[in-house]
Scaffold this motif. Sequence first.
Motif, PDB file in Angstrom:
ATOM      1  N   GLU A 225       0.774  -1.414  -0.277  1.00  0.00           N
ATOM      2  CA  GLU A 225       0.349  -0.085  -0.062  1.00  0.00           C
ATOM      3  C   GLU A 225       0.981   0.908  -0.421  1.00  0.00           C
ATOM      4  OE1 GLU A 225      -3.241  -0.508  -0.478  1.00  0.00           O
ATOM      5  OE2 GLU A 225      -4.048  -2.009   0.644  1.00  0.00           O
ATOM      6  N   THR A 253     -11.712   5.972   8.611  1.00  0.00           N
ATOM      7  CA  THR A 253     -10.916   6.805   7.429  1.00  0.00           C
ATOM      8  C   THR A 253     -11.826   8.720   7.708  1.00  0.00           C
ATOM      9  OG1 THR A 253     -11.353   4.465   5.674  1.00  0.00           O
ATOM     10  CG2 THR A 253     -11.032   6.891   4.555  1.00  0.00           C
ATOM     11  N   GLY A 255     -11.493  11.613   4.813  1.00  0.00           N
ATOM     12  CA  GLY A 255     -11.001  11.615   3.545  1.00  0.00           C
ATOM     13  C   GLY A 255     -10.313  10.291   2.495  1.00  0.00           C
ATOM     14  N   GLY A 256      -9.293  10.272   1.605  1.00  0.00           N
ATOM     15  CA  GLY A 256      -8.435   9.049   1.004  1.00  0.00           C
ATOM     16  C   GLY A 256      -7.942   8.754   2.313  1.00  0.00           C
ATOM     17  N   GLN A 258      -7.274   6.144   5.277  1.00  0.00           N
ATOM     18  CA  GLN A 258      -6.773   4.821   6.073  1.00  0.00           C
ATOM     19  C   GLN A 258      -6.657   5.133   7.454  1.00  0.00           C
ATOM     20  OE1 GLN A 258      -7.771   1.589   4.472  1.00  0.00           O
ATOM     21  NE2 GLN A 258      -9.913   0.865   5.306  1.00  0.00           N
ATOM     22  N   ASN A 269      -2.872   5.357   1.892  1.00  0.00           N
ATOM     23  CA  ASN A 269      -3.398   6.465   1.054  1.00  0.00           C
ATOM     24  C   ASN A 269      -3.908   5.491   0.474  1.00  0.00           C
ATOM     25  OD1 ASN A 269      -4.183   7.771  -0.736  1.00  0.00           O
ATOM     26  ND2 ASN A 269      -2.025   9.039  -1.295  1.00  0.00           N
ATOM     27  N   THR A 270      -5.640   5.178   0.364  1.00  0.00           N
ATOM     28  CA  THR A 270      -6.613   4.579  -0.296  1.00  0.00           C
ATOM     29  C   THR A 270      -6.335   5.333  -2.212  1.00  0.00           C
ATOM     30  OG1 THR A 270      -7.824   5.522   0.020  1.00  0.00           O
ATOM     31  CG2 THR A 270      -7.517   3.918   1.913  1.00  0.00           C
ATOM     32  N   GLY A 271      -6.039   6.164  -1.903  1.00  0.00           N
ATOM     33  CA  GLY A 271      -5.903   6.646  -3.859  1.00  0.00           C
ATOM     34  C   GLY A 271      -5.890   8.309  -3.583  1.00  0.00           C
ATOM     35  N   THR A 272      -6.882   8.884  -2.928  1.00  0.00           N
ATOM     36  CA  THR A 272      -6.970   9.966  -3.027  1.00  0.00           C
ATOM     37  C   THR A 272      -6.286  11.178  -1.734  1.00  0.00           C
ATOM     38  OG1 THR A 272      -9.792  10.006  -2.046  1.00  0.00           O
ATOM     39  CG2 THR A 272      -8.395   9.747  -4.700  1.00  0.00           C
ATOM     40  N   ALA A 273      -5.649  10.274  -0.831  1.00  0.00           N
ATOM     41  CA  ALA A 273      -4.885  10.840   0.402  1.00  0.00           C
ATOM     42  C   ALA A 273      -4.709  12.521   0.632  1.00  0.00           C
ATOM     43  CB  ALA A 273      -4.703  10.446   1.971  1.00  0.00           C
ATOM     44  N   THR A 274      -4.595  13.679   1.420  1.00  0.00           N
ATOM     45  CA  THR A 274      -4.190  14.590   1.239  1.00  0.00           C
ATOM     46  C   THR A 274      -3.728  14.703   1.748  1.00  0.00           C
ATOM     47  OG1 THR A 274      -5.736  16.426   2.266  1.00  0.00           O
ATOM     48  CG2 THR A 274      -5.707  16.051  -0.510  1.00  0.00           C
ATOM     49  N   ASP A 277      -5.799  15.042   5.465  1.00  0.00           N
ATOM     50  CA  ASP A 277      -6.869  13.989   4.898  1.00  0.00           C
ATOM     51  C   ASP A 277      -5.719  13.154   5.849  1.00  0.00           C
ATOM     52  OD1 ASP A 277      -8.364  14.138   3.595  1.00  0.00           O
ATOM     53  OD2 ASP A 277      -8.008  13.454   2.028  1.00  0.00           O
TER      54      ASP A 277
END
Length: 321
Positions: A225, A253, A255-256, A258, A269-274, A277
């Motif tokens: 990940e 979680t 935002g993005g 988790q 970062n599941t894909g869209t985390a800033t 987040d």
Amino acid sequence: MSSDQNLIEQLGDRLSGLRGRLTPNVGMDTVTWFRAGGPADALFQPQDEEDLAAFLRAVPEEIPVLVVGVGSNLLVRDGGIRGFVVRLSAKGFGTAEAISPTQIRAGAAIPDKRLAAVALEAGIGGFHFYHGIPGALGGALRMNAGANGVETRERVVEVRALDRQGSVHILTNADMGYSYRHSEASKDLIFTSAILDGYAEDVDVIRTKMDEVQHHRETVQPIREKTGGSTFKNPEGTSAWKEIDKVGCRGLTIGGAQMSTMHCNFMINTGTATGYDLESLGETVRSRVLENSGIRLEWEIKRLGDFERGKVIEPFLGARA
């Protein structure tokens, strides 16, 4: 100076003669393993120690200079980083060699996993734990990285470093002031290499230990990940993941971002985390653990840079206990 000039243009001739690569406005989301964060004003990748020293002498002291490694345990805020980020080149700082039957001289940019391999090839024991640390030696020296019951401080003989003026310093193990996931070495020092000491050990024994390290990582950590490794240091007398699990934050979680369901002291970062987040999630976890047990979890991940305007995150979300 024009306000629309980038930092490299502003310094102009002061940087002439450097052999390394200078790049303006580098997105730190391309550098960190989290794949998040704002831009750095400029990035410098020196060719070797002499080039790095020339750079440090050339850049005015009021301009910040921050060294980063492979970006594995780094969270950069969305407002970015002012001044220069320095990344040591693999060619100039990423090699290692055995200099005695038990000692290795290694550059600060060598990946920890490669250092373990060099020790294996030389029949030097005590370095197997690096096989499971996703970083480079410079960061391991700075934070006394450890795993599987071994810490960097057990291996360090001396560390070579440059100060902000480009002068060389040699630090002994005692000079480093090591404690759990911490060293007292000045933050202004940039480590360039180190001499490390292990012990003679059969190659097959070393290989077995490295295989055990790899098996452990693959079975309990979310290594595939976008993660920064262990998020928090283990508090005295307990484990960070146990305290996180107690307050129901496994899989939490925002935002993005988790907390991993596989190992809840790993943030992903599941894909869209800033950056916002990720840090919001971390501070939410800290506040819940503090409220539940009175334990103040300490970040193991390094957080750097500026918050975006209007998106400042208070430690523990401002909670008091």
